[in-house]
Write an enzyme that holds these catalytic residues in place. Structure first.
Site, PDB file in Angstrom:
ATOM      1  N   THR A  21     -37.123  32.606 -19.944  1.00 45.85           N
ATOM      2  CA  THR A  21     -38.447  33.060 -19.517  1.00 45.85           C
ATOM      3  C   THR A  21     -38.776  32.507 -18.141  1.00 45.85           C
ATOM      4  O   THR A  21     -37.998  31.769 -17.566  1.00 45.85           O
ATOM      5  CB  THR A  21     -39.517  32.599 -20.531  1.00 45.85           C
ATOM      6  N   CYS A  27     -34.389  37.598 -12.205  1.00 44.59           N
ATOM      7  CA  CYS A  27     -33.893  36.971 -13.437  1.00 44.59           C
ATOM      8  C   CYS A  27     -33.847  37.984 -14.581  1.00 44.59           C
ATOM      9  O   CYS A  27     -34.870  38.590 -14.912  1.00 44.59           O
ATOM     10  CB  CYS A  27     -34.798  35.794 -13.814  1.00 44.59           C
ATOM     11  N   GLY A  31     -39.187  38.165 -11.947  1.00 45.27           N
ATOM     12  CA  GLY A  31     -38.847  39.282 -12.828  1.00 45.27           C
ATOM     13  C   GLY A  31     -37.883  40.268 -12.198  1.00 45.27           C
ATOM     14  O   GLY A  31     -37.107  40.926 -12.899  1.00 45.27           O
ATOM     15  N   THR A  89     -36.416  37.545 -17.552  1.00 47.04           N
ATOM     16  CA  THR A  89     -37.840  37.570 -17.207  1.00 47.04           C
ATOM     17  C   THR A  89     -38.259  39.017 -16.995  1.00 47.04           C
ATOM     18  O   THR A  89     -37.572  39.762 -16.309  1.00 47.04           O
ATOM     19  CB  THR A  89     -38.082  36.758 -15.910  1.00 47.04           C
TER      20      THR A  89
END
Length: 176
Positions: free
Chosen positions: A2, A160, A157, A163
């Site tokens: 996350t 990754c 986001g 994410t």
């Protein structure tokens, strides 16, 4: 994993997180709320790591906050001590980012309680990307804390794979 990012600027502190939960290399859920308010809405917290472990830690941290009348640092140190010394808790795999009007902290399972430089926190698999983005924005723009956190999460986001772009954001007024 996350991405959780916390930014403190101009009388505001924000913790923001994405919503992706994975099992191995499969996305299981895209709208997990990894950021929440604790202790009568005076503390905000976000987690990176195992979801079940994090919810256990949120519950334990809230108990510590109640025991210490909302004193963030004392509660964090006590949780970290327990986390480090209790056999069952040592198996929990998560990191917590917590903040109140005065301080921002990272609490780890190793028993570390860290108050980062510039009150900037970024944890999780996308943490390095979010931290770099947030730091650049803090140093080179007049953007507010919420806008910086959102942009840092967007960038993480995009980079990754663990994410996503579902954001949960909590904000408090800040004295620091």
């Amino acid at each position: 994993m996350t991405t959780i990012v916390s930014v403190r600027r101009n009388g505001h502190v924000v913790i923001a997180g994405d919503g992706q939960a994975t099992l191995g290399n499969t996305v299981m859920k895209g709208n997990v709320k990894k950021v929440r308010r604790l202790y009568n809405d005076k503390v905000i917290a976000g987690f990176a790591g195992g979801t079940a472990d994090a919810f256990t830690l949120f519950e334990l941290f809230e108990r510590k906050l109640e025991m210490h009348q909302g004193h963030l640092v004392k509660a964090a140190v006590e949780l970290a001590k327990d986390w480090r010394t209790d056999r069952m808790l040592r198996k929990l795999e998560a990191l917590l980012a917590v903040a109140d009007e005065n301080a921002s902290l990272i609490i780890t399972g190793n028993g570390d309680v860290v108050q980062p430089e510039n009150d900037l926190i970024a944890i999780g698999s996308g943490g390095p990307y979010a931290q770099a983005a947030a730091r650049a924005l803090l140093e080179n723009t007049d953007m507010g804390a919420r806008d910086i956190a959102e942009k840092a999460l967007d960038i993480a986001g995009d980079i990754c794979i663990y994410t996503n772009h579902f954001h949960t954001i909590e904000e408090l007024p800040s004295k620091a």
